[in-house]
Design a protein around this motif. Structure first.
Motif, PDB file in Angstrom:
ATOM      1  N   ILE A 179      61.779  10.526 -28.528  1.00 42.38           N
ATOM      2  CA  ILE A 179      61.154  11.822 -28.234  1.00 42.38           C
ATOM      3  C   ILE A 179      61.178  12.103 -26.739  1.00 42.38           C
ATOM      4  N   MET A 180      61.062  11.058 -25.938  1.00 36.32           N
ATOM      5  CA  MET A 180      60.999  11.244 -24.492  1.00 36.32           C
ATOM      6  C   MET A 180      62.373  11.417 -23.850  1.00 36.32           C
ATOM      7  N   LEU A 181      63.448  11.010 -24.532  1.00 33.57           N
ATOM      8  CA  LEU A 181      64.787  11.085 -23.935  1.00 33.57           C
ATOM      9  C   LEU A 181      65.224  12.508 -23.603  1.00 33.57           C
ATOM     10  N   PRO A 182      65.003  13.519 -24.482  1.00 30.75           N
ATOM     11  CA  PRO A 182      65.404  14.885 -24.105  1.00 30.75           C
ATOM     12  C   PRO A 182      64.721  15.387 -22.842  1.00 30.75           C
ATOM     13  N   VAL A 183      63.483  14.921 -22.600  1.00 34.16           N
ATOM     14  CA  VAL A 183      62.784  15.321 -21.372  1.00 34.16           C
ATOM     15  C   VAL A 183      63.542  14.806 -20.162  1.00 34.16           C
ATOM     16  N   MET A 184      64.002  13.538 -20.262  1.00 32.60           N
ATOM     17  CA  MET A 184      64.801  12.962 -19.176  1.00 32.60           C
ATOM     18  C   MET A 184      66.092  13.751 -18.959  1.00 32.60           C
ATOM     19  N   LEU A 185      66.776  14.071 -20.047  1.00 32.25           N
ATOM     20  CA  LEU A 185      68.067  14.761 -19.939  1.00 32.25           C
ATOM     21  C   LEU A 185      67.906  16.145 -19.321  1.00 32.25           C
ATOM     22  N   ALA A 186      66.836  16.859 -19.674  1.00 29.75           N
ATOM     23  CA  ALA A 186      66.594  18.187 -19.093  1.00 29.75           C
ATOM     24  C   ALA A 186      66.370  18.079 -17.591  1.00 29.75           C
ATOM     25  N   PHE A 187      65.622  17.063 -17.192  1.00 29.68           N
ATOM     26  CA  PHE A 187      65.376  16.861 -15.767  1.00 29.68           C
ATOM     27  C   PHE A 187      66.665  16.498 -15.038  1.00 29.68           C
ATOM     28  N   VAL A 188      67.502  15.662 -15.666  1.00 32.66           N
ATOM     29  CA  VAL A 188      68.779  15.262 -15.070  1.00 32.66           C
ATOM     30  C   VAL A 188      69.678  16.478 -14.846  1.00 32.66           C
ATOM     31  N   ARG A 189      69.704  17.378 -15.813  1.00 37.09           N
ATOM     32  CA  ARG A 189      70.553  18.562 -15.685  1.00 37.09           C
ATOM     33  C   ARG A 189      70.100  19.447 -14.526  1.00 37.09           C
ATOM     34  N   PHE A 190      68.787  19.572 -14.350  1.00 38.00           N
ATOM     35  CA  PHE A 190      68.251  20.370 -13.246  1.00 38.00           C
ATOM     36  C   PHE A 190      68.635  19.747 -11.900  1.00 38.00           C
ATOM     37  N   ILE A 191      68.501  18.428 -11.793  1.00 39.07           N
ATOM     38  CA  ILE A 191      68.810  17.736 -10.541  1.00 39.07           C
ATOM     39  C   ILE A 191      70.302  17.816 -10.235  1.00 39.07           C
ATOM     40  N   SER A 192      71.148  17.741 -11.260  1.00 39.96           N
ATOM     41  CA  SER A 192      72.605  17.716 -11.039  1.00 39.96           C
ATOM     42  C   SER A 192      73.104  19.000 -10.391  1.00 39.96           C
ATOM     43  N   ALA A 193      72.520  20.158 -10.773  1.00 39.97           N
ATOM     44  CA  ALA A 193      72.952  21.432 -10.187  1.00 39.97           C
ATOM     45  C   ALA A 193      72.668  21.460  -8.687  1.00 39.97           C
ATOM     46  N   ARG A 194      71.504  20.962  -8.288  1.00 39.37           N
ATOM     47  CA  ARG A 194      71.162  20.922  -6.867  1.00 39.37           C
ATOM     48  C   ARG A 194      72.074  19.956  -6.114  1.00 39.37           C
ATOM     49  N   MET A 195      72.398  18.846  -6.740  1.00 36.11           N
ATOM     50  CA  MET A 195      73.257  17.854  -6.082  1.00 36.11           C
ATOM     51  C   MET A 195      74.660  18.386  -5.857  1.00 36.11           C
ATOM     52  N   ARG A 196      75.209  19.080  -6.853  1.00 37.08           N
ATOM     53  CA  ARG A 196      76.571  19.607  -6.714  1.00 37.08           C
ATOM     54  C   ARG A 196      76.631  20.601  -5.565  1.00 37.08           C
ATOM     55  N   ARG A 197      75.655  21.510  -5.491  1.00 37.76           N
ATOM     56  CA  ARG A 197      75.655  22.518  -4.441  1.00 37.76           C
ATOM     57  C   ARG A 197      75.521  21.873  -3.059  1.00 37.76           C
ATOM     58  N   SER A 198      74.609  20.911  -2.947  1.00 36.27           N
ATOM     59  CA  SER A 198      74.420  20.233  -1.657  1.00 36.27           C
ATOM     60  C   SER A 198      75.651  19.422  -1.277  1.00 36.27           C
ATOM     61  N   SER A 199      76.319  18.804  -2.241  1.00 39.74           N
ATOM     62  CA  SER A 199      77.519  18.019  -1.955  1.00 39.74           C
ATOM     63  C   SER A 199      78.638  18.899  -1.432  1.00 39.74           C
ATOM     64  N   ARG A 200      78.819  20.064  -2.069  1.00 36.20           N
ATOM     65  CA  ARG A 200      79.879  20.971  -1.622  1.00 36.20           C
ATOM     66  C   ARG A 200      79.594  21.472  -0.208  1.00 36.20           C
ATOM     67  N   GLU A 201      78.354  21.839   0.043  1.00 33.84           N
ATOM     68  CA  GLU A 201      77.997  22.334   1.376  1.00 33.84           C
ATOM     69  C   GLU A 201      78.120  21.231   2.420  1.00 33.84           C
ATOM     70  N   LEU A 202      77.792  20.001   2.043  1.00 37.96           N
ATOM     71  CA  LEU A 202      77.928  18.869   2.957  1.00 37.96           C
ATOM     72  C   LEU A 202      79.381  18.666   3.358  1.00 37.96           C
ATOM     73  N   GLN A 203      80.291  18.738   2.393  1.00 37.54           N
ATOM     74  CA  GLN A 203      81.703  18.520   2.691  1.00 37.54           C
ATOM     75  C   GLN A 203      82.265  19.628   3.567  1.00 37.54           C
ATOM     76  N   GLU A 204      81.881  20.879   3.291  1.00 42.20           N
ATOM     77  CA  GLU A 204      82.362  21.979   4.118  1.00 42.20           C
ATOM     78  C   GLU A 204      81.863  21.845   5.557  1.00 42.20           C
ATOM     79  N   THR A 205      80.599  21.465   5.690  1.00 45.96           N
ATOM     80  CA  THR A 205      80.029  21.338   7.036  1.00 45.96           C
ATOM     81  C   THR A 205      80.603  20.129   7.767  1.00 45.96           C
TER      82      THR A 205
END
Length: 598
Positions: A179-205
């Motif tokens: 029951i608790m695993l979907p909660v983890m997965l939802a949180f992971v998906r939210f964090i991944s979007a922020r990480m991708r954006r920050s990674s792209r901006e880091l590489q450009e800078t």
């Protein structure tokens, strides 16, 4: 780059396609890759074996005091961890080898693409950004190609195995965990979007910071003389601070994921302890069952946390792959020609040629028409920005004319294969480009076969360079340093002339080859140029008009048009634009000589 700019989020489908494209580069090394996968599977299968051994260990050895279990269970544990250690070592080494080869292939592919890109691409892209792509961005791909894959495969199989064993022991307890695993997965998906954006901006800078560092380093003399230290400090600090901020955002997102997952895990542990001790319906588990279930659940959190933490390297790797493939997918220089030039005479003809640079509001050239006969020397003169260099750049097809045609020996340029066309052209510019190699290597640069020493000396002698080369510490084997920094301007120019002499091309382009030299150096270079231009079709772009008085034809270029043409004496007699430019320069030279004598 504006820090307020944000690209659209990459969709899941695009991320999947990007990752699959990255894995295609693994295909040539599938045997080692398959070996790594095999041992990863073995490692994952041993994960549920640990809690499986806990039940007989606790019930048989500690509770029932069975001597058979007491003897064999520790041996099984030793063998189990030996298998795990060997499998872990082999899989990591194999994956690391594959990732190294993938990065090597990508770097080679990127560099080969850079070599084939058209000149306008380099006009529009900073050198530092390209360097950052090849040196930094591509290394981020290794995490996505190896570490991410290891964790995804190993931990996914481990989770499946552990959950399967937990279901076998007690399906109701396992349901609480699920029951608790979907909660983890939802949180992971939210964090991944922020990480991708920050990674792209880091590489450009990072690319912008590399470019700023390169400019400050290469232009250190200008920085010092013009007092630009504070400006460079502010510029570099601003970019370095943005790198810090984007990296900090990545670490914050990464650090947030671990405690959240641990807290969710703590909730599950608390519930399971409550249930497992028989406080609900008085259905207590045996010691072995509870220990095995609890061990499996404890082992379950580690791969779940690793899968959660994998988002940073995954998103960083995908952002790096996106940057790498964007460069690889750049359209190479068009080579529409199919004809090979043989026995070139060197006739060059412009027919109503027009040209406009990308993003420019007006034409750089408009209606340019002229002919250069084989062996003839033609000089282009005129104010800065009039279009002289653009005319010269169209001959080797660094740019494509937007209208009109250019022909060599009556053959349209676009029908000639680029390699064949450029093999017939030699070039000497105002700034001689030398590579950080020996004098001999710079003179023979691009030669199909290394020339012998006699040929090198003949080219150097004709370029008036042999005397100073012999005085160098190691002669022709002397390293010239970055951009030829160990040589004077006149020496660098004569090395470039020797390179053109060795190529022995029928068409020669001289782009203000003496404008940056002192009088003594200019005298040597002019003597070398007389040897170089002999019996060659030569296009000369001149700043000092006194150096082109003997040209067969002089053409005055103004605002993208040819406004006058003729021999020196003829143009002087007309009293037009050329005579005005020439007389003004004579007056300036006289004032300069007078001021120096005073």
């Amino acid at each position: 780059m504006s820090r307020k700019y944000r690209r659209p989020h990459t969709t899941f489908v695009e991320s999947k396609e990007l990752y699959l494209r990255l894995l295609k580069h693994v295909r040539p090394y599938w045997q080692v890759f398959a070996l790594a996968i095999l041992f990863i599977v073995i490692l994952a299968l041993t994960e549920p074996a640990i809690p499986i051994l806990m039940k007989p260990l606790m019930d048989g050895a500690f509770v029932e005091k069975d001597e058979t279990y007491m003897f064999w269970v520790p041996i099984w544990l030793l063998l189990l961890f030996l298998i795990r250690g060997v499998s872990n070592f082999i899989s990591r080494v194999a994956f690391q080898w594959v990732s190294g080869m993938v990065v090597l292939d990508l770097r080679r592919e990127m560099f080969e693409r850079i070599l084939t890109l058209p000149v306008p691409f380099f006009d529009a892209h900073a050198t530092g950004n390209l360097i950052a792509k090849v040196t930094y961005d591509v290394t981020q791909v290794t995490t996505a190609a190896t570490r991410v894959l290891i964790i995804l495969l190993r931990d996914s199989l481990s989770i499946v195995g552990l959950l399967g064993y937990m279901v076998f022991l007690n399906w109701r307890f396992t349901l609480v965990v699920s029951i608790m695993l979907p909660v983890m997965l939802a949180f992971v998906r939210f964090i991944s979007a922020r990480m991708r954006r920050s990674s792209r901006e880091l590489q450009e800078t990072m690319g912008e910071m590399t470019h700023a560092l390169e400019e400050a380093t290469r232009g250190n003399k200008i920085v010092k003389v013009y007092g630009g230290e504070n400006y460079e400090r502010r510029r570099f600090f601003k970019l370095a601070n943005w790198v810090r901020r984007y990296r900090f955002k990545l670490k914050v997102a990464d650090a947030t994921s671990v405690p959240v997952v641990e807290f969710i895990g703590a909730i599950m542990i608390a519930v399971l302890i409550y249930l497992g001790t028989g406080q609900v319906d008085n259905e207590a588990m045996t010691v072995g069952e509870f220990t095995g279930f609890f061990t499996a659940m404890g082992l379950l959190f580690a791969p779940i946390k690793r899968l959660t933490a994998i988002n940073q390297p995954l998103q960083t790797g995908l952002a790096g792959a996106e940057s790498v493939f964007n460069l690889v997918d750049e359209v190479p220089e068009k080579d529409t020609g199919t004809r090979e030039l043989t026995e070139v005479k060197g006739a060059v003809r412009f027919e109503d040629v027009g040209f406009r640079y990308a993003q420019a509001e007006g034409d750089a050239l408009n209606g340019i028409s002229f002919s250069i006969e084989p062996g003839q020397s033609v000089a282009l003169v005129g104010p800065s920005g009039s279009g002289k260099t653009t005319i010269a750049a169209l001959i080797p097809r660094f740019y494509e004319p937007t209208s009109g045609h250019i022909r060599i020996d009556d053959i349209p340029l676009d029908e000639i294969r680029l390699g064949s066309l450029r093999s017939q052209i030699a070039y000497v510019g105002q700034e001689s480009i030398l590579f950080n190699d020996s004098v001999a290597a710079n003179i023979s640069y691009g030669a199909s076969e290394p020339p012998d020493r006699e040929t090198l000396e003949a080219a150097a002698r004709a370029a008036h360079a042999l005397d100073f080369i012999r005085e160098l510490p190691e002669g022709f084997d002397t390293m010239v340093g970055e951009d030829g920094v160990r040589l004077s301007g006149g020496q660098r120019q004569r090395i470039a002339i020797a390179r053109a002499l060795l190529k022995d091309a029928p068409i020669l382009i001289l782009d203000e080859a003496t404008s940056a030299l002192d009088t003594v150096s200019e005298r040597h270079v002019q003597a070398a140029l007389q040897n170089l231009t002999r019996n060659r079709t030569t296009l000369i772009i001149a700043h000092r008009l006194s150096t082109i008085e003997n040209a067969d034809v002089i053409m005055v270029v103004s605002q993208g048009r040819i406004v006058e043409s003729g021999a020196h004496q003829e143009l002087m007699a007309r009293g037009g634009e050329y005579a005005h430019l020439y007389n003004n320069q004579i007056v300036l030279d006289e004032k300069k000589v007078k001021s120096e004598s005073e």
